[in-house]
Scaffold this motif. Structure first.
Motif, PDB file in Angstrom:
ATOM      1  N   GLY A  18       0.796  -1.247   0.011  1.00 56.97           N
ATOM      2  CA  GLY A  18       0.090  -0.061  -0.058  1.00 56.97           C
ATOM      3  C   GLY A  18       0.733   1.155   0.029  1.00 56.97           C
ATOM      4  O   GLY A  18       0.677   2.138  -0.647  1.00 56.97           O
ATOM      5  N   ASN A  19       1.909   1.273   0.686  1.00 56.25           N
ATOM      6  CA  ASN A  19       2.635   2.338   0.762  1.00 56.25           C
ATOM      7  C   ASN A  19       3.613   2.461  -0.544  1.00 56.25           C
ATOM      8  O   ASN A  19       3.882   3.671  -1.022  1.00 56.25           O
ATOM      9  N   LEU A  21       2.474   1.820  -3.233  1.00 60.15           N
ATOM     10  CA  LEU A  21       1.334   2.225  -4.239  1.00 60.15           C
ATOM     11  C   LEU A  21       1.156   3.679  -4.057  1.00 60.15           C
ATOM     12  O   LEU A  21       0.697   4.537  -5.067  1.00 60.15           O
ATOM     13  N   GLU A  22       1.257   4.383  -2.962  1.00 61.34           N
ATOM     14  CA  GLU A  22       0.978   5.654  -2.545  1.00 61.34           C
ATOM     15  C   GLU A  22       2.615   6.578  -2.897  1.00 61.34           C
ATOM     16  O   GLU A  22       2.472   7.787  -2.669  1.00 61.34           O
ATOM     17  N   GLY A  23       3.436   5.794  -3.364  1.00 67.83           N
ATOM     18  CA  GLY A  23       4.765   6.572  -3.823  1.00 67.83           C
ATOM     19  C   GLY A  23       5.579   6.733  -2.769  1.00 67.83           C
ATOM     20  O   GLY A  23       6.684   7.352  -3.097  1.00 67.83           O
ATOM     21  N   ARG A  24       5.839   5.819  -1.853  1.00 73.80           N
ATOM     22  CA  ARG A  24       6.867   5.883  -1.011  1.00 73.80           C
ATOM     23  C   ARG A  24       7.933   4.712  -1.017  1.00 73.80           C
ATOM     24  O   ARG A  24       7.893   4.000  -2.102  1.00 73.80           O
ATOM     25  N   GLN A  44       0.112   9.235   8.807  1.00 74.12           N
ATOM     26  CA  GLN A  44       0.449   7.655   8.532  1.00 74.12           C
ATOM     27  C   GLN A  44       0.219   6.917   9.663  1.00 74.12           C
ATOM     28  O   GLN A  44      -0.035   5.565   9.687  1.00 74.12           O
ATOM     29  N   GLN A  47      -2.918   5.312  10.638  1.00 78.45           N
ATOM     30  CA  GLN A  47      -3.621   4.588   9.502  1.00 78.45           C
ATOM     31  C   GLN A  47      -3.279   3.019  10.086  1.00 78.45           C
ATOM     32  O   GLN A  47      -2.134   2.728  10.544  1.00 78.45           O
ATOM     33  N   TYR A  52      -7.233  -0.268   4.431  1.00 81.25           N
ATOM     34  CA  TYR A  52      -7.170  -0.618   3.076  1.00 81.25           C
ATOM     35  C   TYR A  52      -8.290  -1.260   2.696  1.00 81.25           C
ATOM     36  O   TYR A  52      -8.413  -1.577   1.428  1.00 81.25           O
ATOM     37  N   PHE A  56     -14.180   3.774   2.141  1.00 80.27           N
ATOM     38  CA  PHE A  56     -13.385   4.909   2.484  1.00 80.27           C
ATOM     39  C   PHE A  56     -13.814   6.029   3.451  1.00 80.27           C
ATOM     40  O   PHE A  56     -13.310   6.494   4.533  1.00 80.27           O
ATOM     41  N   THR A  60     -12.190   6.722   6.933  1.00 72.96           N
ATOM     42  CA  THR A  60     -11.730   7.962   7.308  1.00 72.96           C
ATOM     43  C   THR A  60     -12.316   8.356   8.759  1.00 72.96           C
ATOM     44  O   THR A  60     -11.753   9.061   9.394  1.00 72.96           O
TER      45      THR A  60
END
Length: 177
Positions: A18-19, A21-24, A44, A47, A52, A56, A60
């Motif tokens: 997941g991280n 895919l989030e660009g980390r 983060q 979370q 996931y 949403f 949230t």
């Protein structure tokens, strides 16, 4: 020079995916089950891996609840000390009279009382972590109940402070990381 961690660690492959895919960036170290994820954002740490898999809106709202619990665990004892020591006019008269009656026999100021209770709770939490799992949780629960009751009966702390520290402790467990 930040008080917050800048690298997040996890053992779960779904969290790493997941991280990514989030660009980390994920840093794998051979021989350890942990993966370091950079950069870590403040949000983060609220979370959870289960976020996931939820819708949403539900994820949230649960994350907002975790942030509220973090704020309670951060400021509840300080707010209690500030209100009972300096700003009694903010509390309804009947409540402040009840709190004052409880605190009448306590020899310590509210700050020392809160500090004593928080340190005692942290000692119990560390003892529960270090003991084997089968008895660790039982020792923590029994220790908190026995010490809290004994401290109230010995007039070392007030019952209201025990409630505030208990709320703080429970709220601190709501933060996933």
């Amino acid at each position: 020079f930040t008080p917050f961690p800048t690298i997040y660690n996890t053992e779960r492959p779904d969290v790493v995916a997941g991280n990514l895919l989030e660009g980390r960036i994920a840093i794998f170290v051979d021989g350890t089950p942990f993966v370091l994820i950079a950069p870590a954002l403040f949000m983060q740490f609220f979370q959870s891996a289960e976020d996931y898999y939820a819708r949403f809106d539900i994820a949230t709202s649960i994350r907002l609840l975790r942030i509220l619990m973090f704020m309670i665990s951060l400021i509840a004892p300080a707010t209690y000390v500030a209100v009972t020591t300096f700003h009694q006019e903010m509390v309804p008269t009947t409540l402040i009279v009840a709190i004052a009656a409880q605190r009448e026999a306590v020899p310590f100021p509210a700050f020392v009382e809160a500090l004593l209770m928080e340190i005692t709770f942290e000692i119990l939490r560390e003892a529960g972590i270090r003991l084997p799992k089968a008895i660790g949780s039982a020792v923590s629960i029994v220790g908190a109940l026995v010490i809290g009751q004994a401290a109230v009966q010995a007039s070392i702390v007030s019952p209201a402070m025990v409630i505030i520290v208990s709320i703080t402790a429970i709220a601190s467990f709501a933060t996933p990381s």
